[in-house]
Design a protein around this motif. Structure first.
Motif, mmCIF file in Angstrom:
data_model
loop_
_atom_site.group_PDB
_atom_site.id
_atom_site.type_symbol
_atom_site.label_atom_id
_atom_site.label_comp_id
_atom_site.label_asym_id
_atom_site.label_seq_id
_atom_site.Cartn_x
_atom_site.Cartn_y
_atom_site.Cartn_z
ATOM 1 N N THR A 72 0.775 -1.283 0.035
ATOM 2 C CA THR A 72 0.073 0.052 0.027
ATOM 3 C C THR A 72 0.834 1.396 0.013
ATOM 4 O OG1 THR A 72 -1.077 -1.037 1.660
ATOM 5 C CG2 THR A 72 -2.109 0.942 1.248
ATOM 6 N N GLY A 74 0.705 5.639 -0.072
ATOM 7 C CA GLY A 74 0.088 6.796 0.269
ATOM 8 C C GLY A 74 0.873 7.927 -0.701
ATOM 9 N N SER A 78 7.526 8.061 3.193
ATOM 10 C CA SER A 78 8.077 7.109 4.221
ATOM 11 C C SER A 78 9.696 7.645 4.817
ATOM 12 C CB SER A 78 8.373 5.754 4.177
ATOM 13 O OG SER A 78 7.205 5.612 3.220
ATOM 14 N N THR A 144 -0.858 11.324 3.383
ATOM 15 C CA THR A 144 -2.147 11.174 3.220
ATOM 16 C C THR A 144 -2.642 10.448 4.617
ATOM 17 O OG1 THR A 144 -1.652 8.731 2.928
ATOM 18 C CG2 THR A 144 -2.010 10.194 0.828
ATOM 19 N N TYR A 157 2.230 12.671 14.236
ATOM 20 C CA TYR A 157 2.722 13.880 15.194
ATOM 21 C C TYR A 157 2.197 15.108 14.381
ATOM 22 C CZ TYR A 157 5.018 10.523 17.914
ATOM 23 O OH TYR A 157 5.266 9.399 18.525
#
Ligand SMILES: Cc1cc2nc3c(=O)[nH]c(=O)nc-3n(C[C@H](O)[C@H](O)[C@H](O)COP(=O)(O)OP(=O)(O)OC[C@H]3O[C@@H](n4cnc5c(N)ncnc54)[C@H](O)[C@@H]3O)c2cc1C
Length: 466
Positions: A72, A74, A78, A144, A157
């Protein structure tokens, strides 16, 4: 390795999504090969961009039938790379077309949105309704909702984490496509089929929503989330104090975070000589806000701080409110990010040991000559913990610089976990570092849950070593 144009499920996937939502051209696939870390690129075999939950479900059923792994994705923001296991024949699911806000409820103060929505779009739509949603401090224009809830410890955060806590504190329920293609609602419609709206988490069952937070996406695909939203005072004020040594700074921080009513929305401490402590507050009226700032400054002065020079004062609003100028400082820099959370009491020792490791490596290997350097800041997260980021800056044009930064980043995360602290990213490489510290009992339970939900190990294979 399968040739880019010959993915075995290309034709079958084309029966589920429109042809233009199927990516197999090398130029476009290359855009999916890299996250925001110094980890080397991994070009996926095929990318699918589903536009509905049913398409996601059909893709999972197809993948299950053919035992083909699915990864998956978004916004691709990362911090610790993609897992090697997730490349060969893996279908990459880009969820950013699932990007609608479904409901803004100004009575219950909730927003429900599809999980591929970019955080800024969610934020803008909630702000247009006169309310505020907690998102992320820095990459609001890129990440996302699903990527942050999955890939960050605690579900993300926000800029106001000092007083709001992580995304999990504000998440009420999830809709999830399970690896089998079944649809699970963790709260309204799931834990209670008679309830249509989420308003409290775990209201009718043990709180399963949390199990999917920070899972890195290994248990299911988040397609919808319901989060709490808030009214927010519009007046803002900020300032900055300098401290000559860490001990004074730390005493000031302990005093501030122990006040019965926290007067700030955000505290950011930049490691520099001297140390700089930025404080930021909101209020309904300027006069009240003036008093709030005086209260903060009294604590800082009493602990050996002094007002910073005007140049830093001018940056304080940008830092506190995480304005675009401050965000760009982070987003547009080549770096490995070592981000972690430690207990407040434990922080000074953890921080010192991690810093010493990095400093020793940089000095003994002469890495500064390769353009490797550190940029450090930390913030209190509620009263009980400290969130730290150490940016390991590198020079893309300097041979060996990226690799050196990557090595430091990996060793840094290993040290963080060995010291009992928690890496922020719950994705890629950092998931395996985290999992290396699991007890046998914990590992057995996690393996059992994964086995039950995803017996073919379809989703984000290898994450957490599962
Ligand atoms: C410069 C920089 C600054 C950052 N600052 C902050 C910050 O202030 N606050 C903060 O919280 N984070 C911050 N982050 C971290 C970032 O928010 C996380 O890395 C987040 O996971 C990225 O979201 P994404 O949408 O880009 O997800 P991706 O990077 O695409 O995916 C992250 C992980 O989530 C999984 N995933 C993605 N979508 C879904 C889904 N719908 N369902 C299930 N799994 C899914 C992926 O498989 C992957 O394991 C920062 C990152 C960078 C690069």
């Amino acid at each position: 390795m399968t040739s880019r144009l010959e993915h075995p499920l290309h034709e079958a996937l084309g029966q589920i999504v429109a042809a233009e939502q199927l990516v197999s051209t090398p130029e476009v696939l290359a855009n999916y090969s890299q996250d925001k870390s110094p980890f080397p690129p991994l070009v996926p075999a095929i990318v699918v961009r589903p536009g509905s939950v049913n398409e996601v479900r059909d893709i999972m059923r197809l993948a299950g039938h053919h035992k083909t792994p699915v990864n998956t994705r978004g916004g691709g923001f990362s911090l610790t790379g993609y897992l090697g296991e997730c490349v060969e024949d893996t279908i990459v699911l880009d969820l950013r077309r699932l990007n609608r806000v479904l409901d803004i409820d100004a009575v219950n103060f909730t927003a429900t949105a599809q999980c591929g929505i970019i955080m800024k779009d969610l934020s803008d739509q909630v702000e247009a309704a006169g309310l505020h949603v907690h998102t992320v401090g820095i990459p609001i224009g890129y990440t996302t909702l699903g990527g942050v809830l999955s890939g960050v410890q605690g579900g993300g955060y926000p800029a106001s984490m000092c007083v709001s806590g992580t995304g999990l504190y504000h998440l009420l329920g999830l809709e999830i496509v399970l690896p089998s293609g079944e649809l699970l609602r963790t709260n309204a419609g799931g834990a209670n089929v008679h309830r249509s709206q989420d308003f409290t988490r775990g209201g009718n069952a043990p709180d399963l929503t949390s199990m999917f937070v920070g899972d890195g996406g290994c248990f299911g695909i988040k397609t919808e989330a319901c989060v709490r939203i808030h009214p927010r005072p519009q007046e803002m004020a900020a300032g900055c104090f300098d401290f000559d040594d860490f001990d004074c700074l730390w005493a000031a921080l302990l005093a501030l975070t122990a006040l019965p009513e926290l007067p700030y929305e955000s505290i950011v401490i930049l490691e520099s000589r001297p140390w700089s402590l930025f404080y930021f507050a909101r209020g309904t009226q300027p006069t009240i806000l003036d008093q709030t700032l005086s209260d903060i400054e009294a604590v800082l002065s009493n602990n050996g701080g002094r007002k910073s020079p005007p140049a830093l004062q001018e940056q304080a609003l940008d830092v506190g409110a995480a304005e675009p100028a401050y965000q760009d400082l982070f987003v547009n820099v080549d770096r490995g990010l070592l981000a972690f959370v430690a207990g407040k009491k434990e922080f000074p020792s953890v921080f010192k040991q991690v810093r010493e490791l990095l400093d020793r490596e940089i000095e003994s290997r002469g890495l500064d000559e390769l353009g490797v350097g550190l940029m450090v800041y930390f913030s209190p997260m509620l009263r009980h913990s400290i969130y730290t980021t150490i940016s390991i800056i590198f020079d893309v044009d300097e041979p060996g610089s990226r690799e050196a930064a990557l090595d430091l980043q990996c060793r840094g995360y290993e040290k963080v976990v060995a010291l009992g602290a928690c890496p922020e990213p719950h994705q890629g490489y950092s998931s395996t570092v985290n999992a290396s510290a699991w007890s046998p009992e914990f590992r057995q339970l996690m393996t059992g849950i994964k086995q039950m939900l995803d017996p073919e190990r379809l989703l984000n294979r290898g994450l957490w070593g599962l």
